[in-house]
Design a protein around this motif. Structure first.
Motif, PDB file in Angstrom:
ATOM      1  N   ALA A  46       0.803  -1.219   0.000  1.00  0.00           N
ATOM      2  CA  ALA A  46       0.000   0.000   0.000  1.00  0.00           C
ATOM      3  C   ALA A  46       0.836   1.270   0.000  1.00  0.00           C
ATOM      4  CB  ALA A  46      -0.948   0.005   1.202  1.00  0.00           C
ATOM      5  N   GLY A  47       2.108   1.182   0.345  1.00  0.00           N
ATOM      6  CA  GLY A  47       2.888   2.397   0.361  1.00  0.00           C
ATOM      7  C   GLY A  47       4.261   2.233   0.951  1.00  0.00           C
ATOM      8  N   LEU A  48       4.824   3.367   1.316  1.00  0.00           N
ATOM      9  CA  LEU A  48       6.191   3.430   1.829  1.00  0.00           C
ATOM     10  C   LEU A  48       6.198   4.048   3.220  1.00  0.00           C
ATOM     11  CD1 LEU A  48       7.713   4.905  -1.422  1.00  0.00           C
ATOM     12  CD2 LEU A  48       8.076   2.595  -0.569  1.00  0.00           C
ATOM     13  N   ILE A  49       7.108   3.553   4.050  1.00  0.00           N
ATOM     14  CA  ILE A  49       7.245   4.067   5.403  1.00  0.00           C
ATOM     15  C   ILE A  49       8.617   4.725   5.538  1.00  0.00           C
ATOM     16  CG2 ILE A  49       7.316   3.476   7.851  1.00  0.00           C
ATOM     17  CD1 ILE A  49       5.514   1.044   7.127  1.00  0.00           C
ATOM     18  N   LEU A  50       8.616   6.006   5.893  1.00  0.00           N
ATOM     19  CA  LEU A  50       9.874   6.700   6.144  1.00  0.00           C
ATOM     20  C   LEU A  50      10.516   6.090   7.386  1.00  0.00           C
ATOM     21  CD1 LEU A  50       8.718  10.436   5.883  1.00  0.00           C
ATOM     22  CD2 LEU A  50       9.649   9.020   4.069  1.00  0.00           C
ATOM     23  N   PRO A  51      11.788   5.681   7.326  1.00  0.00           N
ATOM     24  CA  PRO A  51      12.414   5.098   8.509  1.00  0.00           C
ATOM     25  C   PRO A  51      12.599   6.111   9.639  1.00  0.00           C
ATOM     26  CG  PRO A  51      14.023   5.361   6.750  1.00  0.00           C
ATOM     27  CD  PRO A  51      12.684   5.715   6.177  1.00  0.00           C
ATOM     28  N   GLU A  52      12.673   7.384   9.270  1.00  0.00           N
ATOM     29  CA  GLU A  52      12.798   8.451  10.276  1.00  0.00           C
ATOM     30  C   GLU A  52      12.131   9.711   9.735  1.00  0.00           C
ATOM     31  OE1 GLU A  52      17.317   9.697   9.010  1.00  0.00           O
ATOM     32  OE2 GLU A  52      17.028   8.284  10.641  1.00  0.00           O
ATOM     33  N   PHE A  53      11.832  10.622  10.623  1.00  0.00           N
ATOM     34  CA  PHE A  53      11.120  11.852  10.299  1.00  0.00           C
ATOM     35  C   PHE A  53      12.125  12.929   9.899  1.00  0.00           C
ATOM     36  CE2 PHE A  53       8.573  15.626  11.903  1.00  0.00           C
ATOM     37  CZ  PHE A  53       7.632  15.574  10.903  1.00  0.00           C
ATOM     38  N   THR A  54      12.747  12.743   8.706  1.00  0.00           N
ATOM     39  CA  THR A  54      13.758  13.689   8.225  1.00  0.00           C
ATOM     40  C   THR A  54      13.509  14.010   6.751  1.00  0.00           C
ATOM     41  OG1 THR A  54      15.295  11.977   7.486  1.00  0.00           O
ATOM     42  CG2 THR A  54      15.521  12.731   9.780  1.00  0.00           C
ATOM     43  N   ALA A  55      14.068  15.122   6.317  1.00  0.00           N
ATOM     44  CA  ALA A  55      13.956  15.514   4.909  1.00  0.00           C
ATOM     45  C   ALA A  55      14.653  14.505   4.012  1.00  0.00           C
ATOM     46  CB  ALA A  55      14.540  16.908   4.709  1.00  0.00           C
ATOM     47  N   ALA A  56      15.786  13.966   4.440  1.00  0.00           N
ATOM     48  CA  ALA A  56      16.520  12.987   3.634  1.00  0.00           C
ATOM     49  C   ALA A  56      15.697  11.718   3.429  1.00  0.00           C
ATOM     50  CB  ALA A  56      17.858  12.659   4.286  1.00  0.00           C
ATOM     51  N   ALA A  57      15.042  11.245   4.488  1.00  0.00           N
ATOM     52  CA  ALA A  57      14.203  10.051   4.375  1.00  0.00           C
ATOM     53  C   ALA A  57      13.009  10.320   3.459  1.00  0.00           C
ATOM     54  CB  ALA A  57      13.726   9.603   5.755  1.00  0.00           C
ATOM     55  N   LEU A  58      12.452  11.502   3.541  1.00  0.00           N
ATOM     56  CA  LEU A  58      11.331  11.874   2.675  1.00  0.00           C
ATOM     57  C   LEU A  58      11.762  11.907   1.216  1.00  0.00           C
ATOM     58  CD1 LEU A  58       8.450  12.798   2.180  1.00  0.00           C
ATOM     59  CD2 LEU A  58       9.182  15.124   2.772  1.00  0.00           C
ATOM     60  N   LEU A  59      12.911  12.493   0.936  1.00  0.00           N
ATOM     61  CA  LEU A  59      13.410  12.551  -0.432  1.00  0.00           C
ATOM     62  C   LEU A  59      13.618  11.143  -0.988  1.00  0.00           C
ATOM     63  CD1 LEU A  59      14.439  14.127  -2.872  1.00  0.00           C
ATOM     64  CD2 LEU A  59      16.691  14.179  -1.770  1.00  0.00           C
ATOM     65  N   GLU A  60      14.205  10.251  -0.206  1.00  0.00           N
ATOM     66  CA  GLU A  60      14.416   8.869  -0.657  1.00  0.00           C
ATOM     67  C   GLU A  60      13.083   8.181  -0.944  1.00  0.00           C
ATOM     68  OE1 GLU A  60      15.499   5.252  -1.871  1.00  0.00           O
ATOM     69  OE2 GLU A  60      16.821   6.996  -1.740  1.00  0.00           O
ATOM     70  N   ALA A  61      12.097   8.386  -0.088  1.00  0.00           N
ATOM     71  CA  ALA A  61      10.783   7.774  -0.298  1.00  0.00           C
ATOM     72  C   ALA A  61      10.122   8.316  -1.564  1.00  0.00           C
ATOM     73  CB  ALA A  61       9.885   8.008   0.908  1.00  0.00           C
ATOM     74  N   LEU A  62      10.249   9.611  -1.796  1.00  0.00           N
ATOM     75  CA  LEU A  62       9.677  10.202  -3.015  1.00  0.00           C
ATOM     76  C   LEU A  62      10.351   9.642  -4.265  1.00  0.00           C
ATOM     77  CD1 LEU A  62       9.251  13.902  -1.864  1.00  0.00           C
ATOM     78  CD2 LEU A  62       7.416  12.257  -2.366  1.00  0.00           C
ATOM     79  N   GLU A  63      11.657   9.460  -4.205  1.00  0.00           N
ATOM     80  CA  GLU A  63      12.380   8.872  -5.343  1.00  0.00           C
ATOM     81  C   GLU A  63      11.949   7.430  -5.574  1.00  0.00           C
ATOM     82  OE1 GLU A  63      14.415  10.018  -7.686  1.00  0.00           O
ATOM     83  OE2 GLU A  63      14.108  12.036  -6.918  1.00  0.00           O
ATOM     84  N   ARG A  64      11.792   6.689  -4.492  1.00  0.00           N
ATOM     85  CA  ARG A  64      11.347   5.291  -4.620  1.00  0.00           C
ATOM     86  C   ARG A  64       9.931   5.224  -5.184  1.00  0.00           C
ATOM     87  NH1 ARG A  64      11.048   0.968   0.282  1.00  0.00           N
ATOM     88  NH2 ARG A  64      10.420  -0.795  -0.979  1.00  0.00           N
ATOM     89  N   ALA A  65       9.056   6.083  -4.704  1.00  0.00           N
ATOM     90  CA  ALA A  65       7.681   6.127  -5.222  1.00  0.00           C
ATOM     91  C   ALA A  65       7.677   6.483  -6.702  1.00  0.00           C
ATOM     92  CB  ALA A  65       6.850   7.130  -4.424  1.00  0.00           C
ATOM     93  N   ARG A  66       8.520   7.426  -7.086  1.00  0.00           N
ATOM     94  CA  ARG A  66       8.606   7.811  -8.494  1.00  0.00           C
ATOM     95  C   ARG A  66       9.031   6.613  -9.350  1.00  0.00           C
ATOM     96  NH1 ARG A  66      12.250   9.527 -12.195  1.00  0.00           N
ATOM     97  NH2 ARG A  66      14.033   9.388 -10.815  1.00  0.00           N
ATOM     98  N   ARG A  67      10.017   5.854  -8.864  1.00  0.00           N
ATOM     99  CA  ARG A  67      10.458   4.665  -9.604  1.00  0.00           C
ATOM    100  C   ARG A  67       9.335   3.642  -9.704  1.00  0.00           C
ATOM    101  NH1 ARG A  67      15.124   5.572  -6.519  1.00  0.00           N
ATOM    102  NH2 ARG A  67      14.583   3.890  -5.077  1.00  0.00           N
ATOM    103  N   TRP A  68       8.618   3.415  -8.613  1.00  0.00           N
ATOM    104  CA  TRP A  68       7.491   2.465  -8.636  1.00  0.00           C
ATOM    105  C   TRP A  68       6.478   2.871  -9.702  1.00  0.00           C
ATOM    106  CZ3 TRP A  68       5.409   1.152  -3.062  1.00  0.00           C
ATOM    107  CH2 TRP A  68       6.350   0.376  -2.383  1.00  0.00           C
ATOM    108  N   LEU A  69       6.152   4.160  -9.727  1.00  0.00           N
ATOM    109  CA  LEU A  69       5.132   4.634 -10.660  1.00  0.00           C
ATOM    110  C   LEU A  69       5.636   4.615 -12.098  1.00  0.00           C
ATOM    111  CD1 LEU A  69       3.673   7.502  -8.482  1.00  0.00           C
ATOM    112  CD2 LEU A  69       2.636   5.269  -8.929  1.00  0.00           C
ATOM    113  N   LEU A  70       6.883   5.006 -12.317  1.00  0.00           N
ATOM    114  CA  LEU A  70       7.434   4.990 -13.673  1.00  0.00           C
ATOM    115  C   LEU A  70       7.604   3.566 -14.201  1.00  0.00           C
ATOM    116  CD1 LEU A  70      10.158   7.799 -13.527  1.00  0.00           C
ATOM    117  CD2 LEU A  70       8.002   7.839 -14.790  1.00  0.00           C
ATOM    118  N   GLU A  71       8.018   2.673 -13.338  1.00  0.00           N
ATOM    119  CA  GLU A  71       8.235   1.282 -13.739  1.00  0.00           C
ATOM    120  C   GLU A  71       6.946   0.464 -13.658  1.00  0.00           C
ATOM    121  OE1 GLU A  71      11.321   0.052 -11.084  1.00  0.00           O
ATOM    122  OE2 GLU A  71      12.759   1.470 -11.926  1.00  0.00           O
TER     123      GLU A  71
END
Length: 101
Positions: A46-71
């Motif tokens: 159903a989705g992605l869980i940020l391992p921590e509440f940080t901007a870096a973790a959010l950016l990684e999750a957004l990149e992963r979501a983008r890959r999921w959607l593009l692929e």
């Protein structure tokens, strides 16, 4: 649906948007340590869980979501369990149960 909520504030709270989003099968991004993350853990697709509440973790999750959607590796699937557990009928049943006890 981006829901990177503070785990301190949302450890036991939820978001109505979260319930609707995973009920309809949308991709959700939320933070570890929240009730929403525990629900996503039941349905990891159903989705992605940020391992921590940080901007870096959010950016990684957004990149992963983008890959999921593009692929096209993410497929929206309605979640019947969450819809049933949070339906008006379930709410009324819970109220009746509280009044009977």
């Amino acid at each position: 649906i981006l829901l990177p909520y503070d785990p301190t504030t949302y450890a036991l709270r939820t978001s109505g948007i979260f319930i609707e989003a995973i009920g309809l099968g949308h991709l959700v991004i939320t933070t570890n340590g929240t009730w929403m993350a525990s629900e996503l853990g039941k349905d990891s697709e159903a989705g992605l869980i940020l391992p921590e509440f940080t901007a870096a973790a959010l950016l990684e999750a957004l990149e992963r979501a983008r890959r999921w959607l593009l692929e096209r590796t993410f497929t929206a699937k309605p979640n019947r369990r969450i819809m049933e557990e949070n339906s008006p009928a379930a709410f009324c049943a819970a109220l009746l149960h509280l009044m009977e006890t």
